[in-house]
Scaffold this active site. Structure first.
Site, PDB file in Angstrom:
ATOM      1  N   ARG A 148      41.648 -44.671  42.240  1.00 27.72           N
ATOM      2  CA  ARG A 148      40.976 -44.334  43.512  1.00 27.72           C
ATOM      3  C   ARG A 148      40.885 -45.615  44.479  1.00 27.72           C
ATOM      4  O   ARG A 148      40.866 -46.667  43.845  1.00 27.72           O
ATOM      5  CB  ARG A 148      39.659 -43.887  43.650  1.00 27.72           C
ATOM      6  CG  ARG A 148      39.302 -42.617  42.507  1.00 27.72           C
ATOM      7  CD  ARG A 148      37.919 -42.140  42.783  1.00 27.72           C
ATOM      8  NE  ARG A 148      37.386 -40.947  41.562  1.00 27.72           N
ATOM      9  CZ  ARG A 148      37.217 -40.992  40.314  1.00 27.72           C
ATOM     10  NH1 ARG A 148      36.736 -42.025  39.773  1.00 27.72           N
ATOM     11  NH2 ARG A 148      37.146 -39.633  39.805  1.00 27.72           N
ATOM     12  N   LYS A 172      33.326 -43.402  39.979  1.00 29.65           N
ATOM     13  CA  LYS A 172      32.126 -43.014  40.680  1.00 29.65           C
ATOM     14  C   LYS A 172      30.905 -43.125  39.933  1.00 29.65           C
ATOM     15  O   LYS A 172      31.039 -42.902  38.525  1.00 29.65           O
ATOM     16  CB  LYS A 172      32.653 -41.432  40.855  1.00 29.65           C
ATOM     17  CG  LYS A 172      33.488 -41.449  41.971  1.00 29.65           C
ATOM     18  CD  LYS A 172      33.765 -39.901  42.498  1.00 29.65           C
ATOM     19  CE  LYS A 172      34.579 -39.599  43.631  1.00 29.65           C
ATOM     20  NZ  LYS A 172      34.846 -38.290  43.704  1.00 29.65           N
ATOM     21  N   HIS A 244      45.409 -42.157  47.963  1.00 24.94           N
ATOM     22  CA  HIS A 244      45.125 -40.899  46.867  1.00 24.94           C
ATOM     23  C   HIS A 244      46.497 -40.176  46.302  1.00 24.94           C
ATOM     24  O   HIS A 244      46.408 -39.858  45.392  1.00 24.94           O
ATOM     25  CB  HIS A 244      44.278 -39.991  47.610  1.00 24.94           C
ATOM     26  CG  HIS A 244      43.186 -39.442  46.687  1.00 24.94           C
ATOM     27  ND1 HIS A 244      42.225 -40.473  45.916  1.00 24.94           N
ATOM     28  CD2 HIS A 244      42.929 -38.403  46.039  1.00 24.94           C
ATOM     29  CE1 HIS A 244      41.289 -39.883  45.195  1.00 24.94           C
ATOM     30  NE2 HIS A 244      41.852 -38.464  45.007  1.00 24.94           N
ATOM     31  N   ARG A 247      47.723 -41.704  43.411  1.00 27.81           N
ATOM     32  CA  ARG A 247      46.846 -41.211  42.306  1.00 27.81           C
ATOM     33  C   ARG A 247      47.441 -39.696  41.749  1.00 27.81           C
ATOM     34  O   ARG A 247      47.391 -39.368  40.585  1.00 27.81           O
ATOM     35  CB  ARG A 247      45.460 -41.216  42.580  1.00 27.81           C
ATOM     36  CG  ARG A 247      44.360 -40.769  41.611  1.00 27.81           C
ATOM     37  CD  ARG A 247      42.955 -40.892  42.104  1.00 27.81           C
ATOM     38  NE  ARG A 247      42.148 -40.221  41.658  1.00 27.81           N
ATOM     39  CZ  ARG A 247      41.339 -40.460  40.451  1.00 27.81           C
ATOM     40  NH1 ARG A 247      41.533 -41.540  39.821  1.00 27.81           N
ATOM     41  NH2 ARG A 247      40.272 -39.618  39.861  1.00 27.81           N
ATOM     42  N   HIS A 270      37.775 -38.460  35.645  1.00 23.01           N
ATOM     43  CA  HIS A 270      37.233 -37.118  36.116  1.00 23.01           C
ATOM     44  C   HIS A 270      36.132 -36.722  34.954  1.00 23.01           C
ATOM     45  O   HIS A 270      36.292 -36.665  33.837  1.00 23.01           O
ATOM     46  CB  HIS A 270      38.243 -36.118  36.034  1.00 23.01           C
ATOM     47  CG  HIS A 270      39.265 -36.225  37.152  1.00 23.01           C
ATOM     48  ND1 HIS A 270      40.370 -35.408  36.949  1.00 23.01           N
ATOM     49  CD2 HIS A 270      39.210 -36.562  38.162  1.00 23.01           C
ATOM     50  CE1 HIS A 270      41.164 -35.709  38.149  1.00 23.01           C
ATOM     51  NE2 HIS A 270      40.453 -36.331  38.838  1.00 23.01           N
ATOM     52  N   TYR A 279      46.380 -30.444  38.375  1.00 24.00           N
ATOM     53  CA  TYR A 279      47.850 -31.039  38.119  1.00 24.00           C
ATOM     54  C   TYR A 279      48.769 -30.576  36.918  1.00 24.00           C
ATOM     55  O   TYR A 279      49.745 -31.067  36.875  1.00 24.00           O
ATOM     56  CB  TYR A 279      47.461 -32.617  37.716  1.00 24.00           C
ATOM     57  CG  TYR A 279      46.688 -33.451  38.761  1.00 24.00           C
ATOM     58  CD1 TYR A 279      47.114 -34.109  39.846  1.00 24.00           C
ATOM     59  CD2 TYR A 279      45.306 -33.882  38.400  1.00 24.00           C
ATOM     60  CE1 TYR A 279      46.713 -34.759  40.849  1.00 24.00           C
ATOM     61  CE2 TYR A 279      44.688 -34.604  39.181  1.00 24.00           C
ATOM     62  CZ  TYR A 279      45.391 -35.037  40.635  1.00 24.00           C
ATOM     63  OH  TYR A 279      44.583 -35.750  41.421  1.00 24.00           O
TER      64      TYR A 279
END
Length: 298
Positions: A148, A172, A244, A247, A270, A279
């Protein structure tokens, strides 16, 4: 309106959920929309008096304002977090959001670049300029590690392990993960660190950050966005891209190449594999070939 509760909620998000400043602001913004709704009705209800019917009317109000389904879903998520906090603190006895469902969202496939387009972006960088080698390293790390944009700007020299070809990333919620980093990215990083960055005057407190601006301070998110946009223009790319996109391309190319979904989830950071599953789309050209070759009506 509810100022003491909002102050407590803000502390809860920062301290207990370890959310970034941007995320905290987003949650408070969602709550502010509910306050605006009640103010439009000249109401100032107690939190204990809010019922499911009030929240359904609020969602209808958002609809009438033309609020997109994705924004509505985020607002509902923010309100659920707020009322969950109130329940944890035993400030209310019943959660009025428990029966509120977010609108169904279509799962849009993210834009990706093919390897030729990525090579073109890198080739468009003028390596003779002071920032050239840094920018080449930025693109290689974004694509090679699937980071990110904030993870890239926060990368530190002390978290780089070139001997074992890994980099420690702070994702995150301040979650740490180890991500493999390829030989090309490592080579460009080494050139940037030993031949360019070493000659820079670095601002105090920025000594450990890998990517610096010309003033010797940590690069901003907007700088990375501007870099990607300018490179897209330079090569005449018709797609709308952002950091992004690299990514997305990282994840898509891995899965199309046969990588295990759980491994990709781990590398992307994730929390849910459902997020990674977006994806797993199959290349449309390949689908067309399959139909042409095998369907009796083709």
């Amino acid at each position: 309106m509810w100022q003491s509760y909002i102050k407590g909620f803000k502390s809860y998000l920062k301290l207990e959920r370890s959310l970034s400043g941007n995320s905290v602001d987003a949650y408070l913004g969602d709550l502010d929309k509910l306050i605006q709704y009640f103010q439009s009705l000249s109401l100032e209800p107690k939190l204990t008096d809010i019922k499911v019917a009030d929240l359904k009317s609020f969602i209808s109000w958002l609809n009438e304002l033309g609020t997109q389904a994705s924004t509505q879903a985020r607002v509902i998520s923010g309100l659920k977090a707020f009322f969950k906090y109130l329940m944890l603190e035993e400030l209310i006895q019943n959660d009025p959001t428990a029966l509120i469902e977010a609108p169904k969202l279509s799962r849009k496939l993210p834009d990706t670049l093919n390897i030729h387009e990525i090579n073109e972006l890198i080739s468009a960088i003028d390596a003779s300029k002071p920032e050239g080698m840094r920018n080449k390293a930025i693109i290689e790390v974004l694509y090679g590690c699937g980071l990110r944009v904030t993870e890239l700007t926060e990368l530190k020299i002390s978290n780089l392990y070139p001997q074992i070809e890994f980099v420690k990333v702070i994702g995150k919620g301040n979650k740490e993960r180890l991500v493999p980093i390829g030989g090309v990215a490592l080579k460009l990083l080494d050139i940037y660190l030993t031949q360019v960055r070493v000659h820079m005057s670095i601002k105090k407190g920025n000594e450990d950050f890998i990517f610096l601006n010309r003033f010797g301070a940590k690069l901003s998110r907007i700088s990375i966005f501007n870099l990607i946009k300018s490179l897209a223009v330079a090569i005449g790319l018709k797609k709308t891209i952002s950091p992004h996109t690299l990514r997305h391309s990282f994840a898509t190319h891995l899965i199309e190449g046969g990588a295990d979904l759980r491994a990709v989830q781990e590398m992307l950071g994730h929390s849910s594999i459902t997020t990674t599953e977006i994806y797993t789309h199959v290349d449309r050209d390949y689908l067309r070939e399959v139909i042409t070759q095998f369907h009796p009506r083709s």
